[in-house]
Design a protein around this motif. Structure first.
Motif: not given
Ligand code: NAD
Length: 400
Positions: A39, A71, A97-99, A102, A105, A139, A142, A144, A149, A179-180, A182-183, A292
């Motif tokens: 992203d 998402d 992140g998970g987005s 996914d 994939k 992150t 997830t 993922s 999935v 890499l995390t 910065s979260c 989520h």
């Molecule tokens: P995300 O990927 O949606 O990211 C959320 C925000 O965090 C984004 O703006 C992103 O740019 C930011 N971000 C990501 N990494 C960062 C970092 N290191 N530092 C600062 N900002 C950062 O969030 P998520 O919680 O990782 O993923 C959620 C998505 O994953 C949802 O769509 C959920 O439904 C899905 N999900 C998938 C599975 C799977 O098995 N595939 C499991 C659970 C959830």
């Protein structure tokens, strides 16, 4: 006791601070033309520039798609794939992140088998292998990077949808806790709480074997020793490290522990599945537009309390793993200690305590219960049966 288990995982998992530098070397073995999916946030970081440079130094031709949205709206995948098809990648690297993972994939799926994502909604619809995937999470939540999935949002549907297939398991997961770092705290909290929910739901679920799920001929009820091991490991790591990873974000040791936990929880639920907290979150997420991880976490203590009569032994073990009980012998006491410990941990990291706090309107509680009950694969996997009356009561309890 006879041990039994099943676990599906990436062929290779690299874990540890600095492991992102292995990307070029790993990718080289899988292809020559890499589509990198991420992203806009991550493309602006020095880590991203370094990873692309590593790929190029390893001799790969790289194309970047950096328009992933949280998402994963289904239309954005179709557009992204149309834009990169001419590049003809032979592997896909998801970083984020998970987005982002996914999206990667889904892109690998459409590039390999064509059609529209809608053709693959549900379980076991992917007809064969997809382009090799490398997943690099940024992150810790997830899972993922190791699961079969992909979760996406489709404007035509009220609830989010999933595509689940063993072919969507990444070939390689590279988990680098740096890499995390910065979260921000709330993202860390939501992601970590998501991981704890995965682990506890997988550990208490009616654990289907992948083969039973494939044939859908029978449901295996009993212990899946392999997923239990991963789930308990995740629960222990989160119980002892999540609060610190949220409050002291630069603590690499705590970050590492939480990232390891997220991966282990993903390994557990990728095979054992999740249950009622996830089922109820689907309509809650659709109505409140909250992340989520926030929804499943707000629900988890209520679902644990509802499920307690059916899985007191497992909840007692959860308490021991969390450090909330010394032994699981006094099951009743320890099971309650597990629920109390989850409530305390989530309060400490800022997770809302109820669906009301999440913003779910009172007049939508019955609709929420009906929609949740409709997600049969998750409801069937819940350790205590649910019908409409009990689901309504559970949703109301979680809203109070
Ligand atoms: P995300 O990927 O949606 O990211 C959320 C925000 O965090 C984004 O703006 C992103 O740019 C930011 N971000 C990501 N990494 C960062 C970092 N290191 N530092 C600062 N900002 C950062 O969030 P998520 O919680 O990782 O993923 C959620 C998505 O994953 C949802 O769509 C959920 O439904 C899905 N999900 C998938 C599975 C799977 O098995 N595939 C499991 C659970 C959830």
């Amino acid at each position: 006791m006879t041990l039994f288990g099943a676990l599906r995982l990436p062929a290779e998992i690299l874990f540890g601070a600095g492991q992102r530098h292995a990307l070029g070397r790993v990718a080289q073995r899988l292809g020559q033309r890499a589509l990198v999916v991420t992203d806009a946030r991550f493309t602006a970081t020095p880590a991203f520039a370094g990873m692309v440079a590593d790929l190029e130094q390893a001799g790969l031709v790289v194309q970047v798609h950096d328009a992933v949205l949280p998402d994963v709206p289904v239309a954005s995948v179709a557009e992204g794939v149309a834009a990169v098809r001419g590049f003809e990648p032979d592997l896909v690297v998801g970083i984020g992140g998970g987005s982002c993972l996914d999206f990667a994939k889904c892109a690998a799926l459409l590039l390999s088998h064509g059609g529209a994502l809608q053709d693959y909604y549900g379980e076991f619809k992917v007809p064969g292998p997809v382009l090799p995937l490398i997943a690099v999470p940024t992150t810790a939540g997830t899972g993922s990077e190791v699961t079969p999935v992909a979760v996406i949002s489709d404007a035509e549907r009220t609830l989010k949808v999933g595509i689940s297939s063993p072919y969507l398991i990444s070939r390689v997961a590279i988990c680098d806790p740096e890499l995390t770092l910065s979260c921000p705290p709330m993202l860390s909290a939501i992601a970590g709480a998501d991981a704890l929910t995965h682990a506890i739901e997988a550990f208490t679920a009616i654990k289907r074997t992948p083969d039973a799920a494939l044939t859908q001929e029978h449901v295996f009820i009993g212990k899946n020793a392999l997923t239990d091991q991963q789930a308990l490991h995740a629960i222990g790591l989160l119980g002892h490290n999540l609060e610190r990873a949220v409050s002291v974000g630069e603590d690499l040791e705590a970050r590492s522990a939480v990232m390891m936990a997220a991966m282990a929880a993903g390994a557990a639920f990728g095979t054992a599945g999740t249950a009622a907290a996830h089922a109820i979150q689907y309509p809650v997420g659709a109505l409140t537009h909250t992340p989520h991880g926030l929804g499943v976490a707000a629900l988890l203590p209520y679902v644990m309390a509802y499920n307690r009569p059916a899985c007191e032994t497992e909840l007692a073990q959860v308490a021991v793993a969390l450090g909330a009980a010394e032994a699981a012998d006094d099951r009743g006491h320890a099971a309650q200690a597990a629920i109390d410990a989850v409530v305390r941990l989530f309060a400490a990291i800022g997770i809302p305590r109820s669906l009301g706090e999440l913003g779910l309107p009172t007049d939508q509680l019955d609709w929420t219960a009906e929609q949740a009950l409709g997600i049969g694969r998750l409801i069937k996997n819940n350790p205590r049966p649910l019908d409409l009356a009990t689901m309504r009561r559970l949703v109301r309890a979680a809203h109070a």
